[in-house]
Design a protein around this motif. Sequence first.
Motif, PDB file in Angstrom:
ATOM      1  N   PRO A   1      53.387  34.974  17.494  1.00  0.00           N
ATOM      2  CA  PRO A   1      52.618  35.812  16.128  1.00  0.00           C
ATOM      3  C   PRO A   1      52.001  34.351  15.452  1.00  0.00           C
ATOM      4  O   PRO A   1      51.072  34.644  14.808  1.00  0.00           O
ATOM      5  CB  PRO A   1      53.750  35.619  14.525  1.00  0.00           C
ATOM      6  CG  PRO A   1      54.046  34.937  16.169  1.00  0.00           C
ATOM      7  CD  PRO A   1      54.409  35.466  17.040  1.00  0.00           C
ATOM      8  N   GLY A   2      51.396  32.933  15.691  1.00  0.00           N
ATOM      9  CA  GLY A   2      50.937  32.122  15.582  1.00  0.00           C
ATOM     10  C   GLY A   2      49.565  32.368  16.163  1.00  0.00           C
ATOM     11  O   GLY A   2      48.894  31.795  15.346  1.00  0.00           O
ATOM     12  N   PHE A   3      49.715  33.274  17.072  1.00  0.00           N
ATOM     13  CA  PHE A   3      47.854  33.134  17.418  1.00  0.00           C
ATOM     14  C   PHE A   3      47.797  34.472  16.893  1.00  0.00           C
ATOM     15  O   PHE A   3      46.591  34.757  16.655  1.00  0.00           O
ATOM     16  CB  PHE A   3      48.249  33.464  19.251  1.00  0.00           C
ATOM     17  CG  PHE A   3      47.479  34.201  20.139  1.00  0.00           C
ATOM     18  CD1 PHE A   3      45.935  33.508  20.277  1.00  0.00           C
ATOM     19  CD2 PHE A   3      47.472  34.982  20.546  1.00  0.00           C
ATOM     20  CE1 PHE A   3      45.357  34.502  20.894  1.00  0.00           C
ATOM     21  CE2 PHE A   3      46.352  36.181  21.113  1.00  0.00           C
ATOM     22  CZ  PHE A   3      45.345  35.811  21.483  1.00  0.00           C
ATOM     23  N   SER A   4      48.552  35.552  17.835  1.00  0.00           N
ATOM     24  CA  SER A   4      48.227  36.849  17.210  1.00  0.00           C
ATOM     25  C   SER A   4      47.796  37.313  15.363  1.00  0.00           C
ATOM     26  O   SER A   4      46.188  37.291  15.104  1.00  0.00           O
ATOM     27  CB  SER A   4      49.095  37.813  18.000  1.00  0.00           C
ATOM     28  OG  SER A   4      50.686  37.517  17.290  1.00  0.00           O
ATOM     29  N   VAL A   5      48.130  36.387  14.658  1.00  0.00           N
ATOM     30  CA  VAL A   5      48.513  37.103  13.292  1.00  0.00           C
ATOM     31  C   VAL A   5      46.895  36.456  12.467  1.00  0.00           C
ATOM     32  O   VAL A   5      46.727  36.946  12.307  1.00  0.00           O
ATOM     33  CB  VAL A   5      48.873  36.286  12.845  1.00  0.00           C
ATOM     34  CG1 VAL A   5      49.184  36.400  10.862  1.00  0.00           C
ATOM     35  CG2 VAL A   5      50.850  37.191  12.409  1.00  0.00           C
ATOM     36  N   PRO A   6      46.436  35.187  13.134  1.00  0.00           N
ATOM     37  CA  PRO A   6      45.510  34.842  13.055  1.00  0.00           C
ATOM     38  C   PRO A   6      43.969  35.142  13.263  1.00  0.00           C
ATOM     39  O   PRO A   6      43.010  35.858  13.106  1.00  0.00           O
ATOM     40  CB  PRO A   6      45.281  33.124  13.097  1.00  0.00           C
ATOM     41  CG  PRO A   6      46.626  32.474  12.972  1.00  0.00           C
ATOM     42  CD  PRO A   6      47.499  34.357  14.009  1.00  0.00           C
ATOM     43  N   ALA A   7      44.195  35.475  14.519  1.00  0.00           N
ATOM     44  CA  ALA A   7      43.190  36.332  15.432  1.00  0.00           C
ATOM     45  C   ALA A   7      42.951  37.889  14.529  1.00  0.00           C
ATOM     46  O   ALA A   7      41.490  38.034  14.405  1.00  0.00           O
ATOM     47  CB  ALA A   7      43.557  36.013  16.384  1.00  0.00           C
ATOM     48  N   ILE A   8      44.018  38.487  14.646  1.00  0.00           N
ATOM     49  CA  ILE A   8      44.001  39.818  13.792  1.00  0.00           C
ATOM     50  C   ILE A   8      43.405  39.868  12.391  1.00  0.00           C
ATOM     51  O   ILE A   8      42.655  40.052  12.118  1.00  0.00           O
ATOM     52  CB  ILE A   8      45.227  40.544  13.740  1.00  0.00           C
ATOM     53  CG1 ILE A   8      45.708  40.554  15.614  1.00  0.00           C
ATOM     54  CG2 ILE A   8      45.231  41.947  13.590  1.00  0.00           C
ATOM     55  CD1 ILE A   8      46.819  41.268  15.955  1.00  0.00           C
ATOM     56  N   PHE A   9      43.805  38.597  11.583  1.00  0.00           N
ATOM     57  CA  PHE A   9      43.862  38.455   9.897  1.00  0.00           C
ATOM     58  C   PHE A   9      41.778  37.904  10.009  1.00  0.00           C
ATOM     59  O   PHE A   9      41.160  39.015   9.592  1.00  0.00           O
ATOM     60  CB  PHE A   9      44.307  37.417   9.248  1.00  0.00           C
ATOM     61  CG  PHE A   9      43.533  36.541   8.651  1.00  0.00           C
ATOM     62  CD1 PHE A   9      43.807  37.987   7.154  1.00  0.00           C
ATOM     63  CD2 PHE A   9      42.789  35.863   8.212  1.00  0.00           C
ATOM     64  CE1 PHE A   9      43.630  37.367   5.731  1.00  0.00           C
ATOM     65  CE2 PHE A   9      42.933  35.266   7.069  1.00  0.00           C
ATOM     66  CZ  PHE A   9      42.556  35.961   5.719  1.00  0.00           C
ATOM     67  N   SER A  10      41.723  37.293  11.133  1.00  0.00           N
ATOM     68  CA  SER A  10      39.881  36.469  11.406  1.00  0.00           C
ATOM     69  C   SER A  10      38.741  38.340  11.705  1.00  0.00           C
ATOM     70  O   SER A  10      37.949  38.447  10.914  1.00  0.00           O
ATOM     71  CB  SER A  10      39.948  35.839  12.331  1.00  0.00           C
ATOM     72  OG  SER A  10      39.986  34.922  12.149  1.00  0.00           O
ATOM     73  N   LEU A  11      39.459  38.865  12.366  1.00  0.00           N
ATOM     74  CA  LEU A  11      38.724  40.239  12.977  1.00  0.00           C
ATOM     75  C   LEU A  11      38.873  40.721  11.583  1.00  0.00           C
ATOM     76  O   LEU A  11      38.066  42.035  11.378  1.00  0.00           O
ATOM     77  CB  LEU A  11      39.181  41.039  13.915  1.00  0.00           C
ATOM     78  CG  LEU A  11      39.446  39.791  15.260  1.00  0.00           C
ATOM     79  CD1 LEU A  11      39.796  41.448  17.146  1.00  0.00           C
ATOM     80  CD2 LEU A  11      37.303  40.064  15.756  1.00  0.00           C
ATOM     81  N   THR A  12      39.973  41.254  11.088  1.00  0.00           N
ATOM     82  CA  THR A  12      40.072  42.048  10.116  1.00  0.00           C
ATOM     83  C   THR A  12      39.567  42.035   9.032  1.00  0.00           C
ATOM     84  O   THR A  12      38.507  42.570   8.159  1.00  0.00           O
ATOM     85  CB  THR A  12      41.638  42.445   9.338  1.00  0.00           C
ATOM     86  OG1 THR A  12      42.612  42.813  10.581  1.00  0.00           O
ATOM     87  CG2 THR A  12      41.504  43.263   8.426  1.00  0.00           C
ATOM     88  N   LEU A  13      39.211  40.490   8.403  1.00  0.00           N
ATOM     89  CA  LEU A  13      38.152  40.530   7.471  1.00  0.00           C
ATOM     90  C   LEU A  13      36.516  40.209   7.791  1.00  0.00           C
ATOM     91  O   LEU A  13      36.487  40.784   6.360  1.00  0.00           O
ATOM     92  CB  LEU A  13      38.695  38.748   6.996  1.00  0.00           C
ATOM     93  CG  LEU A  13      38.015  38.330   5.994  1.00  0.00           C
ATOM     94  CD1 LEU A  13      38.909  38.681   4.358  1.00  0.00           C
ATOM     95  CD2 LEU A  13      38.959  36.854   5.839  1.00  0.00           C
ATOM     96  N   GLY A  14      36.396  39.958   9.258  1.00  0.00           N
ATOM     97  CA  GLY A  14      35.295  40.294   9.412  1.00  0.00           C
ATOM     98  C   GLY A  14      34.732  41.722   9.288  1.00  0.00           C
ATOM     99  O   GLY A  14      33.854  41.955   8.338  1.00  0.00           O
ATOM    100  N   VAL A  15      35.099  42.547   9.893  1.00  0.00           N
ATOM    101  CA  VAL A  15      35.248  44.043   9.566  1.00  0.00           C
ATOM    102  C   VAL A  15      35.196  44.142   8.497  1.00  0.00           C
ATOM    103  O   VAL A  15      33.761  44.950   8.179  1.00  0.00           O
ATOM    104  CB  VAL A  15      35.790  44.304  10.399  1.00  0.00           C
ATOM    105  CG1 VAL A  15      35.538  45.806  10.429  1.00  0.00           C
ATOM    106  CG2 VAL A  15      35.849  44.167  12.303  1.00  0.00           C
ATOM    107  N   ALA A  16      36.479  44.203   7.688  1.00  0.00           N
ATOM    108  CA  ALA A  16      36.050  44.763   5.818  1.00  0.00           C
ATOM    109  C   ALA A  16      35.014  43.957   5.317  1.00  0.00           C
ATOM    110  O   ALA A  16      34.501  45.545   4.819  1.00  0.00           O
ATOM    111  CB  ALA A  16      37.563  44.225   5.743  1.00  0.00           C
ATOM    112  N   ALA A  17      34.710  43.058   5.429  1.00  0.00           N
ATOM    113  CA  ALA A  17      33.963  42.518   4.944  1.00  0.00           C
ATOM    114  C   ALA A  17      32.318  42.660   4.548  1.00  0.00           C
ATOM    115  O   ALA A  17      31.761  43.812   4.220  1.00  0.00           O
ATOM    116  CB  ALA A  17      33.609  41.258   4.670  1.00  0.00           C
ATOM    117  N   SER A  18      32.019  42.891   5.970  1.00  0.00           N
ATOM    118  CA  SER A  18      30.551  43.765   7.001  1.00  0.00           C
ATOM    119  C   SER A  18      30.404  45.276   6.417  1.00  0.00           C
ATOM    120  O   SER A  18      29.624  45.618   5.589  1.00  0.00           O
ATOM    121  CB  SER A  18      30.188  43.392   7.949  1.00  0.00           C
ATOM    122  OG  SER A  18      31.477  43.700   8.890  1.00  0.00           O
ATOM    123  N   VAL A  19      31.227  45.755   6.403  1.00  0.00           N
ATOM    124  CA  VAL A  19      31.324  47.744   6.629  1.00  0.00           C
ATOM    125  C   VAL A  19      30.889  47.557   4.891  1.00  0.00           C
ATOM    126  O   VAL A  19      30.220  48.262   4.826  1.00  0.00           O
ATOM    127  CB  VAL A  19      32.740  47.807   7.330  1.00  0.00           C
ATOM    128  CG1 VAL A  19      32.449  49.182   6.945  1.00  0.00           C
ATOM    129  CG2 VAL A  19      32.716  48.081   8.738  1.00  0.00           C
TER     130      VAL A  19
END
Length: 807
Positions: A19-37
């Motif tokens: 989770p130390g890798f997957s959570v930050p990575a998924i959080f980064s993509l989720t945030l970027g996609v949600a904000a841009s859309v």
Amino acid sequence: MSIPLQDIRFGLRQLWKHPGFSVPAIFSLTLGVAASVTVFSVLHRVLIHPFPYRDAERIIEFNFRDKLDIEETPHIYREQIGQLRAARSIEDVVEMDEQNLADTTFDIPLDTDVVFLSGNAFPFFGVPAMLGRTFLPSDDPPERAPEPVAVLSYQYWKRRFNGNPAIVGQAVRLGGRSYTILGVMPRSFTWWDTDLYVPLDTTDASVPSYMTVLRVKPGYTKAQAAAEVQPIFQEMLREHPLLEQTSVEVHSIGERFQRSLGRAIYMVFGGVLLLLVIGCLNVSILLLARAAARQQEIAVRAAVGASSQRIVRQLLTESFLLGLLGAALGVIFAYQATKYATTLLPWQLFPNGLDIPVNVPVLLFSGCLAVATSGMFGIIPALQLAKPDIREVLQTSSRKVAGSVTGKRLYFALIAGQVALAMLLLSVAIETVENFRTLLDTDLGYDPSHLADFSIPVHTSSYATWEARSNYLRQVRDRVAQTPGVSSASLGVIGPPYSDWDFHGEVAGQTSGSQTFNVNFADSEYFHALGISLLQGRLWDETETSRGARLAIVNEAFAKRYFPNGDALGHRVRVPELKDHPPGVIAVAGSNDWTPIIGIVGDARNDGLDDPVKPEIYFPYSLYMIDWVQIFVRSQEDPMRLETAVRRQVAGVNPGQQISSPVVSMSERIQQQPEWARAHLVAVLSSIFSTLALVLGGVGLYSVVSYGVTLRVAEFGVRLALGAQRRHILVDVLLRSGVSVGAGLLLGLGLNYALHRLGSHWGVLTPLDPKTSILAGCILVLAALLACIIPALRASITEPVKALRAE
């Protein structure tokens, strides 16, 4: 089980176990996609399709602009309306008018804004009623007076009738006449932001002209339409010489929202793009760091027979799974965020009732970008690890942070780029917040605290003589002034901070001819109630007001422009347009004659918060009384608590006259100004974007440093066993991260300088303030230190024996 399914299952297990890798990575993509859309969906809706009307992009309005650059929306005379309908480029024309009428349906009367529309209006707009129906041809037959029917706006239906679904067919009483309610429009239909729509009586010969809205035929442009109708308007000007104009301008109905947003569009557009890029960079850094940590794992798999193709396929499967999960969550959050964003949009900048659907092209682009980023930066370490030097990796247990020199350079570049972009966002955010703070500190020239304005539309059929209207307004003011808790009450037509009402006028002794002034009408208490100071001369008294004396007071901006020697008192001004136009406008005989200046008052904002004060002339309110007046109430407490009492006092003079809704304080009135809303919106969004960028950068940097510390545990154990001090380990970890952060700060400073240089050239940014860059740099250094200090401290307290045993 097939090999692809095995790869997917193994990839999901890897993401779950780390989770130390997957959570930050998924959080980064989720945030970027949600904000841009979300942001792009809002901008697309506002800039491209802000209205629910049929073929809204072809709906236009005409404006006149005179030789003094004053823009106004004209009333079109009946003859010209017929010619417009016959024009080749015009598909249809809707005539309109507007009045304030008292709604006496219930015991408590309510002032309502009523828009009268010609019978073709609702087919023109192409929006069906939410309940019931709209006008039919039988409701507005040609050559006959229309039927007494009405269509409610959604907002008025909710406010006045509590959203009663059985309202269709019932009666609403407007201006003493009963109208049958035909239907209720949807929430998104907010034409002219009115309360009710009633058929327009085009048979009334006493009304020679109407407001209009038109639709251009397919295949014609706005410029072609303007060129074709120009002779029609020129003919109207010849027939009605009182109209002054030099050009006809054509505007689409959405242009005012585009103009009001101004540079906010570019700021928000750039901010969300940077945030999306930072999120993708964050994923890239995490993928490379994760790959470096798996060198031994891949080497073991290769040693037991895994082919390079299988290793690459497995690593790419994990990368694409990461991108798909981030994109999927981003889409889910985007759908929720767009619903929430609608409630946050200021009505000064965006259409009321705006419905924001998720923009599918932007959603697909952002999702594909997230998946492509994961795949692209997943393939680089996959190819590097596909053919490992098994003997070297297994014998030395080398788990290098970045592997090769190329890998280290790539890490360095990605972290520096992320820091640079974060600094760019942070600098812009600091600047927008500072600009908003400066706007808040603007010298208004008056005191808005404990002050509210109550608007009273004087109905057309009421007080048609000068004596009757003057006495009514004086009675209303005196009754309100007697309300417990009211310190003072005054009359005025318009109030700051946007009291822009331009008239053509003349100044005696000036050779430049006709000028443009801001004109206001008030009583002498107006200046005391608003806190506008008297600089020279005197104010008119109540006796002079009661007889409509021709006296003028000018503001300081007027005096400085036309009388730089300071001799404005005693000079005369004239506003020829101040003529009697009953029943709407009732003026004293000779109100447009030369009028002496008896006083000079301080400048109060009259053209918004960020534009210079315009020259302004004040006349007694009784000199020129229109069908609208405002009562300015200063109180000892919150003036909004007195709203009910003030309404009772107004109704006590005449129950048929009501105060318009909503009533707001003057402090809130400032917040309703477009420039305040725009600056506040940009400051809030920039702060959100920069905060998210800091979080993303901090999470990415923390993850990279943590992986680096984990991979160097054995090294730290050996160094500590050989006598190294723990502070040396701490400094070593911080310095290695600090090089990338420092490079990013320098790169960000250069980008910031270039952006401001380009932005100031385009007029969307001010020149760079060094203090802004310094503050942004300090915040970033602090954030980077917080991100690195925990793994650095963990490295410094490594136990040598445990570290070597684990190795």
